[in-house]
Design a protein around this motif. Sequence first.
Motif, mmCIF file in Angstrom:
data_model
loop_
_atom_site.group_PDB
_atom_site.id
_atom_site.type_symbol
_atom_site.label_atom_id
_atom_site.label_comp_id
_atom_site.label_asym_id
_atom_site.label_seq_id
_atom_site.Cartn_x
_atom_site.Cartn_y
_atom_site.Cartn_z
ATOM 1 N N LEU A 25 -16.812 -37.657 -14.442
ATOM 2 C CA LEU A 25 -17.148 -36.417 -13.759
ATOM 3 C C LEU A 25 -18.590 -36.088 -14.124
ATOM 4 N N ILE A 26 -19.386 -35.727 -13.126
ATOM 5 C CA ILE A 26 -20.764 -35.307 -13.358
ATOM 6 C C ILE A 26 -20.915 -33.903 -12.775
ATOM 7 N N ASN A 27 -21.245 -32.950 -13.646
ATOM 8 C CA ASN A 27 -21.386 -31.557 -13.245
ATOM 9 C C ASN A 27 -22.868 -31.265 -13.021
ATOM 10 N N THR A 28 -23.283 -31.235 -11.744
ATOM 11 C CA THR A 28 -24.698 -31.017 -11.447
ATOM 12 C C THR A 28 -25.146 -29.596 -11.766
ATOM 13 N N LYS A 29 -24.205 -28.686 -11.954
ATOM 14 C CA LYS A 29 -24.566 -27.321 -12.352
ATOM 15 C C LYS A 29 -25.037 -27.286 -13.806
ATOM 16 N N LYS A 30 -24.640 -28.300 -14.576
ATOM 17 C CA LYS A 30 -25.057 -28.386 -15.975
ATOM 18 C C LYS A 30 -26.219 -29.352 -16.183
ATOM 19 N N CYS A 31 -26.427 -30.287 -15.261
ATOM 20 C CA CYS A 31 -27.465 -31.308 -15.427
ATOM 21 C C CYS A 31 -28.844 -30.672 -15.305
ATOM 22 N N ILE A 32 -29.719 -30.984 -16.274
ATOM 23 C CA ILE A 32 -31.073 -30.433 -16.269
ATOM 24 C C ILE A 32 -32.120 -31.502 -15.941
ATOM 25 N N HIS B 26 -32.045 -32.007 -4.917
ATOM 26 C CA HIS B 26 -31.706 -31.303 -3.684
ATOM 27 C C HIS B 26 -32.058 -29.831 -3.876
ATOM 28 N N VAL B 27 -32.733 -29.264 -2.906
ATOM 29 C CA VAL B 27 -33.065 -27.846 -2.938
ATOM 30 C C VAL B 27 -31.991 -27.120 -2.133
ATOM 31 N N ASN B 28 -31.321 -26.199 -2.784
ATOM 32 C CA ASN B 28 -30.237 -25.447 -2.152
ATOM 33 C C ASN B 28 -30.601 -23.975 -2.066
ATOM 34 N N GLY B 29 -30.210 -23.340 -0.971
ATOM 35 C CA GLY B 29 -30.458 -21.924 -0.780
ATOM 36 C C GLY B 29 -31.751 -21.669 -0.037
ATOM 37 N N SER B 30 -32.098 -20.402 0.035
ATOM 38 C CA SER B 30 -33.356 -20.017 0.660
ATOM 39 C C SER B 30 -33.978 -18.897 -0.172
ATOM 40 N N TYR B 31 -35.257 -18.763 -0.051
ATOM 41 C CA TYR B 31 -35.997 -17.789 -0.846
ATOM 42 C C TYR B 31 -35.383 -16.412 -0.687
ATOM 43 N N PRO B 32 -35.179 -15.683 -1.729
ATOM 44 C CA PRO B 32 -35.552 -15.908 -3.125
ATOM 45 C C PRO B 32 -34.449 -16.576 -3.959
ATOM 46 N N ASP B 33 -33.341 -16.890 -3.350
ATOM 47 C CA ASP B 33 -32.222 -17.509 -4.078
ATOM 48 C C ASP B 33 -32.230 -19.018 -3.882
ATOM 49 N N VAL B 34 -33.160 -19.687 -4.544
ATOM 50 C CA VAL B 34 -33.322 -21.129 -4.412
ATOM 51 C C VAL B 34 -32.935 -21.797 -5.729
ATOM 52 N N ASP C 288 -14.326 -39.182 0.551
ATOM 53 C CA ASP C 288 -13.536 -40.294 0.029
ATOM 54 C C ASP C 288 -13.846 -41.589 0.783
ATOM 55 N N LEU C 289 -15.115 -41.863 0.954
ATOM 56 C CA LEU C 289 -15.603 -43.006 1.707
ATOM 57 C C LEU C 289 -15.057 -44.339 1.193
ATOM 58 N N THR C 290 -15.043 -44.517 -0.129
ATOM 59 C CA THR C 290 -14.661 -45.817 -0.698
ATOM 60 C C THR C 290 -13.695 -45.695 -1.869
ATOM 61 N N ASP C 291 -12.952 -44.610 -1.967
ATOM 62 C CA ASP C 291 -11.998 -44.393 -3.059
ATOM 63 C C ASP C 291 -12.679 -44.560 -4.413
ATOM 64 N N VAL C 292 -13.589 -43.643 -4.708
ATOM 65 C CA VAL C 292 -14.436 -43.708 -5.905
ATOM 66 C C VAL C 292 -13.739 -43.188 -7.159
ATOM 67 N N LYS C 293 -14.371 -43.464 -8.300
ATOM 68 C CA LYS C 293 -13.870 -42.973 -9.588
ATOM 69 C C LYS C 293 -14.914 -42.105 -10.297
ATOM 70 N N VAL C 294 -15.947 -41.702 -9.567
ATOM 71 C CA VAL C 294 -16.947 -40.778 -10.104
ATOM 72 C C VAL C 294 -16.906 -39.530 -9.216
ATOM 73 N N PHE C 295 -16.699 -38.387 -9.870
ATOM 74 C CA PHE C 295 -16.544 -37.119 -9.168
ATOM 75 C C PHE C 295 -17.661 -36.157 -9.576
ATOM 76 N N TYR C 296 -18.012 -35.277 -8.645
ATOM 77 C CA TYR C 296 -19.123 -34.350 -8.859
ATOM 78 C C TYR C 296 -18.684 -32.904 -8.713
ATOM 79 N N VAL C 297 -19.282 -32.060 -9.548
ATOM 80 C CA VAL C 297 -19.183 -30.615 -9.421
ATOM 81 C C VAL C 297 -20.557 -30.182 -8.926
ATOM 82 N N ARG C 298 -20.585 -29.529 -7.745
ATOM 83 C CA ARG C 298 -21.882 -29.156 -7.166
ATOM 84 C C ARG C 298 -21.910 -27.689 -6.811
#
Length: 180
Positions: free
Chosen positions: A7-14, A41-49, A170-180
């Motif tokens: 599991l990779i949590n992109t909310k925690k990745c710096i 990846h840039v998410n949101g719009s100004y000022p919440d980017v 679920d394109l290829t039945d992966v074993k790596v999951f993301y929190v975004r």
Amino acid sequence: MTRYGMLINTKKCIGCYACRTACQRQNGLLPNEDFIRYEEHVNGSYPDVRVETVPLQCMHCSDAPCANVCPTGATHVSPDGIVLVDHGRCIGCKYCMAACPYQVRTFNEEEGIADKCRFCTVSASDGGTKMCTCVEACLTGARVFGDLDDPDSEISKQVKELNAQPIKGDLTDVKVFYVR
């Protein structure tokens, strides 16, 4: 049978690259070779980017396109679901690189072979640690590794609690999951 996953949590990745550096060192990779690449990846719009750092690596697909096109069987899925490369059988044709929908295969120019993340299976089997170097190196705890089929494992709990999903559905039945 164990079914390893991450599991990779992109909310925690710096985006500190500690996981990639540790992986390169663990696997003896060349300076220009890596099993983990980053997208921003840039998410949101100004000022919440928010800039989201997304580390990408082999997804260890159950139905691995890279293994399906390998003419020598060098790339294969092991019984525990880890996609591996037999360096002695790889002829360097790069078919696996073209077939990977995540574009996470790498090519070692010195050895003339294609390679990829192996969930540190060499260290796990030799040392019995059952832990990935990138997980141990992560400063923020953004990565979790373990048995996806064990409901009591930390990864299984977090995948469920955080509603972690595959990066491309679920394109290829992966074993790596993301929190975004």
